[in-house]
Write a protein that holds these residues in place. Structure first.
Motif, PDB file in Angstrom:
ATOM      1  N   HIS A   5       4.048   7.465   4.576  1.00 25.17           N
ATOM      2  CA  HIS A   5       2.919   8.073   5.302  1.00 25.17           C
ATOM      3  C   HIS A   5       2.343   7.175   6.402  1.00 25.17           C
ATOM      4  N   ASP A   6       2.504   5.848   6.262  1.00 26.87           N
ATOM      5  CA  ASP A   6       1.969   4.945   7.289  1.00 26.87           C
ATOM      6  C   ASP A   6       3.093   4.292   8.103  1.00 26.87           C
ATOM      7  N   HIS A  55       0.845  -1.208   0.000  1.00 27.92           N
ATOM      8  CA  HIS A  55       0.000   0.000   0.000  1.00 27.92           C
ATOM      9  C   HIS A  55       0.878   1.255   0.000  1.00 27.92           C
ATOM     10  N   GLU A  80      -3.257   8.463  -1.313  1.00 26.81           N
ATOM     11  CA  GLU A  80      -3.091   7.193  -0.589  1.00 26.81           C
ATOM     12  C   GLU A  80      -4.445   6.472  -0.463  1.00 26.81           C
ATOM     13  N   HIS A 106      -2.705  13.462   7.250  1.00 22.99           N
ATOM     14  CA  HIS A 106      -3.506  12.480   6.502  1.00 22.99           C
ATOM     15  C   HIS A 106      -4.418  11.709   7.447  1.00 22.99           C
TER      16      HIS A 106
HETATM   17 FE   LIG Z   1      -2.215   4.755   4.039  1.00 19.43          FE
END
Ligand SMILES: [Fe+2]
Length: 184
Positions: A51-52, A22, A110, A89
């Protein structure tokens, strides 16, 4: 930060293969969005990939601390505007509302990767190369399909001046180009 540097940093903190995919998908989409908007492609790609990064660290606190922990990890490693977009986010963290082009692009970019992946999975060959933009748009309107994908977040593409149709085309083509890496 190069793509490889971002990926190896990500893999220090994230072990789940689907989550890594992802993140790679998000990096690919963000790269092409930066290209479209004349922004820093490498930086946007790194933000997509990272981002994660804190998702496995925050555990059950994902609503509250997701993004905040990422800031701690990425401090001094990534440009502030990218860290701010990563933090924003997660709208549940209540840090600040998304406002910059980078914020909206990351959130929308995303998020659409989830819809594209889910759409590919219903094709007989499960390949992203089989997916057409119009199928994504159709699935977008089916509220029960991939219900956890927040359609409003995807619609933030309009805040960066890219209509949904074009945003879908850019994102899908980015993921198709990365298909091998994504195992899709
Ligand atoms: Fe994500």
């Amino acid at each position: 930060m190069t793509k490889q540097e971002a990926l190896s940093l990500l893999k220090q903190y994230v072990k789940n293969e689907n989550m890594i995919r992802h993140c790679i998908a998000s990096g690919a989409v963000l790269y092409d969005l930066a290209q479209k908007l004349g922004c820093d492609k490498e930086l946007w790609q790194a933000a997509g990939i990272l981002h994660d990064i804190d998702v496995e660290l925050v555990g059950d606190d994902i609503m509250k601390n997701h993004g905040t922990k990422a800031r701690e990890i990425l401090k001094d490693k990534l440009d502030e505007q990218a860290i701010a977009a990563i933090e924003a986010h997660n709208e549940h963290a209540n840090i600040r509302a998304r406002s910059t082009t980078f914020d909206h692009a990351l959130a929308a970019g995303e998020t659409i990767t989830g819809l594209i992946t889910a759409t590919a999975y219903v094709y007989p060959d499960r390949k992203v190369s089989s997916v057409k933009p119009k199928s994504i748009i159709k699935r977008m309107k089916e509220k029960n399909f991939a219900a956890s994908v927040n359609r409003n977040t995807i619609m933030e593409c309009e805040k960066i001046g890219i209509p949904l149709q074009e945003f879908t085309e850019i994102s899908l083509s980015a993921m198709q180009n990365a298909a091998e890496e994504l195992g899709l």
